[in-house]
Motif scaffolding. Structure first.
Motif, PDB file in Angstrom:
ATOM      1  N   LYS A  50       0.873  -1.175   0.000  1.00 33.66           N
ATOM      2  CA  LYS A  50       0.000   0.000   0.000  1.00 33.66           C
ATOM      3  C   LYS A  50       0.908   1.223   0.000  1.00 33.66           C
ATOM      4  N   GLN A  87      -0.547   7.648  -3.625  1.00 39.73           N
ATOM      5  CA  GLN A  87      -0.960   7.709  -5.030  1.00 39.73           C
ATOM      6  C   GLN A  87       0.061   8.360  -5.954  1.00 39.73           C
ATOM      7  N   SER A 142       1.743   0.321 -10.070  1.00 33.22           N
ATOM      8  CA  SER A 142       2.262  -0.811  -9.320  1.00 33.22           C
ATOM      9  C   SER A 142       2.172  -2.055 -10.196  1.00 33.22           C
ATOM     10  N   THR A 150      -7.647  -0.473  -7.232  1.00 39.09           N
ATOM     11  CA  THR A 150      -7.227   0.824  -7.758  1.00 39.09           C
ATOM     12  C   THR A 150      -8.390   1.816  -7.694  1.00 39.09           C
ATOM     13  N   SER A 151      -8.039   3.084  -7.836  1.00 37.46           N
ATOM     14  CA  SER A 151      -9.053   4.139  -7.937  1.00 37.46           C
ATOM     15  C   SER A 151      -8.456   5.297  -8.724  1.00 37.46           C
ATOM     16  N   ASP A 169      -2.308  -5.685  -3.695  1.00 36.08           N
ATOM     17  CA  ASP A 169      -1.780  -4.351  -4.017  1.00 36.08           C
ATOM     18  C   ASP A 169      -2.892  -3.326  -3.896  1.00 36.08           C
ATOM     19  N   LYS A 170      -2.604  -2.271  -3.129  1.00 38.44           N
ATOM     20  CA  LYS A 170      -3.549  -1.168  -2.990  1.00 38.44           C
ATOM     21  C   LYS A 170      -2.741   0.119  -2.927  1.00 38.44           C
ATOM     22  N   TYR A 201      -5.871  -6.593  -6.928  1.00 40.52           N
ATOM     23  CA  TYR A 201      -5.329  -5.263  -7.184  1.00 40.52           C
ATOM     24  C   TYR A 201      -6.472  -4.271  -7.064  1.00 40.52           C
ATOM     25  N   GLN A 236      -5.004   5.417 -10.930  1.00 36.13           N
ATOM     26  CA  GLN A 236      -4.019   4.383 -10.574  1.00 36.13           C
ATOM     27  C   GLN A 236      -3.959   3.295 -11.644  1.00 36.13           C
ATOM     28  N   ILE A 237      -2.729   2.792 -11.841  1.00 41.59           N
ATOM     29  CA  ILE A 237      -2.496   1.699 -12.791  1.00 41.59           C
ATOM     30  C   ILE A 237      -1.875   0.552 -12.045  1.00 41.59           C
TER      31      ILE A 237
END
Length: 80
Positions: free
Chosen positions: A19, A22, A52, A75-76, A46-47, A73, A79-80
């Motif tokens: 984690k 961003q 990442s 994401t928001s 993964d966060k 994974y 994010q990739i």
């Protein structure tokens, strides 16, 4: 970066939790070499992070070597 070698009849489960903020970037490389009747299992959570990624290079070098790769994974936004 990690390099893992599993000898004959060896077993390994790898847990990876990440984690980051961003704005962070993480590119991870994991290489696995497996001998006869070995077992490798991986679970990744993964966060976070702008980018990442985990690249696996798995070499099943003998009969009855097995691998299982699992991951979540989250994401928001961008994010990739």
């Amino acid at each position: 970066m990690a390099e893992i070698t599993l000898e004959k009849n060896a077993s390994l489960t790898l847990y990876k939790k990440q984690k980051l903020n961003q704005k962070s970037f993480l590119i991870d490389f994991i290489t696995v070499h497996q001998a006869e009747n070995s077992s490798f299992s991986s679970f990744t959570l993964d966060k976070g992070a702008a980018l990442s990624r985990t690249d696996f290079s798995v070499h099943l070098n003998a009969p009855r070597a097995t691998t299982a790769l699992h991951g979540i994974y989250i994401t928001s936004d961008q994010q990739i």
